[in-house]
Design a protein around this motif. Structure first.
Motif, PDB file in Angstrom:
ATOM      1  N   CYS A 109       3.297  10.690   3.857  1.00 21.99           N
ATOM      2  CA  CYS A 109       3.699  11.806   2.993  1.00 21.99           C
ATOM      3  C   CYS A 109       4.793  11.356   2.027  1.00 21.99           C
ATOM      4  O   CYS A 109       4.758  11.694   0.832  1.00 21.99           O
ATOM      5  N   ARG A 110       5.759  10.611   2.526  1.00 15.72           N
ATOM      6  CA  ARG A 110       6.838  10.131   1.674  1.00 15.72           C
ATOM      7  C   ARG A 110       6.299   9.225   0.571  1.00 15.72           C
ATOM      8  O   ARG A 110       6.703   9.331  -0.602  1.00 15.72           O
ATOM      9  N   ASP A 111       5.356   8.349   0.911  1.00 14.44           N
ATOM     10  CA  ASP A 111       4.777   7.454  -0.087  1.00 14.44           C
ATOM     11  C   ASP A 111       4.031   8.218  -1.174  1.00 14.44           C
ATOM     12  O   ASP A 111       3.957   7.765  -2.324  1.00 14.44           O
ATOM     13  N   GLU A 112       3.451   9.371  -0.797  1.00 10.43           N
ATOM     14  CA  GLU A 112       2.708  10.178  -1.765  1.00 10.43           C
ATOM     15  C   GLU A 112       3.604  11.188  -2.483  1.00 10.43           C
ATOM     16  O   GLU A 112       3.140  11.907  -3.378  1.00 10.43           O
ATOM     17  N   GLY A 113       4.862  11.269  -2.071  1.00  8.69           N
ATOM     18  CA  GLY A 113       5.791  12.192  -2.709  1.00  8.69           C
ATOM     19  C   GLY A 113       5.511  13.652  -2.417  1.00  8.69           C
ATOM     20  O   GLY A 113       5.750  14.523  -3.267  1.00  8.69           O
TER      21      GLY A 113
END
Length: 246
Positions: A109-113
């Motif tokens: 989720c963090r990588d996809e913002g």
């Protein structure tokens, strides 16, 4: 002398004990087992890919479920479907027994913002507490078929507690004749093993979830390696709706 049973939950926990160590796959003790399963992210496990289920994509594309609202991702694993739901405007609560799986899902989720709320623990114990419905969508990709027969009682109670009036419940699970054990419910208790998971027929799924209205029940489409979506034909995909209460 042990005479401690006085509630349905006492009976369910007693039956859990018959399946040790398989019980670690679904009870609060399961974190260590699943952490070991997720430890090597490079393993060729089909659902380790960063792709959403093809049926979930299709439900949204065809308007069978409406983007937005609140969603619960049961047994979220490494977050494949959590990411897709959050990217389509859902406010997502994602739950898994395994801290390793939850950490991986958070990273994706963090990588996809994008944002999602993660809960690590037993969904049955968290229902009505951290997992406070109502949810417009409850999504389960691969959790249900790891439950022993008696825990369907807990599963249906969870749905009854958290699924919104007019909301949808969707799952993927092992299809009889393709994947999973086809022992009768009674035989699982005679052998005290789950043999890696339970296979289901379409008729059995309709019977178990008969309090809900069937929207679609079909086999998952097999997706080629280069596809943007996850798809394995040894799985059922099912979408049900809880009728609105007037």
């Amino acid at each position: 002398m042990d005479r401690n049973i006085r509630t349905v939950e006492d009976v369910l926990r007693l039956l859990d004990g018959l399946f040790a160590p398989d019980a670690d796959r679904w009870t609060g003790r399961g974190a260590a087992w699943w952490d070991g399963f997720y430890a090597d992210r490079s393993r060729p496990v089909p659902f380790f890919v960063a792709k959403p289920d093809e049926n979930l994509v299709a439900y949204l594309d065809r308007g069978l479920i409406t983007a937005g609202g609140r969603a619960l991702d049961l047994g979220c694993g490494p977050g494949r479907n959590t990411v897709h739901l959050a990217a389509h405007g859902f406010e997502v609560d994602a739950v898994d027994l395994s801290p390793a799986a939850v950490d991986w899902a958070r990273e994706r989720c963090r990588d996809e913002g994008i944002q999602a709320t993660f809960h690590c623990g037993d969904a049955f114990a968290l229902a009505g507490k951290e997992l406070a419905g109502p949810y417009d969508l409850v999504y389960d990709s691969g959790c249900f078929h790891h439950l022993p027969p008696h825990r369907r009682v807990s599963y249906l109670a969870l749905l009854d507690q958290v699924l919104a009036s007019g909301g949808h419940f969707a799952l993927t699970c092992f299809a009889a004749g393709e994947m999973g054990s086809e022992l009768s419910d009674a035989d699982f208790y005679r052998e005290a093993r789950l043999h890696g998971g339970l296979a289901y027929t379409d008729e059995s799924l309709r019977r178990i979830f008969s309090d809900l209205t069937e929207v679609e029940l079909r086999r998952m489409r097999d997706e080629p390696e280069g596809s943007e979506w996850f798809g394995e034909e040894f799985l059922w995909t099912a979408l049900f709706r809880r009728e609105s209460v007037r």
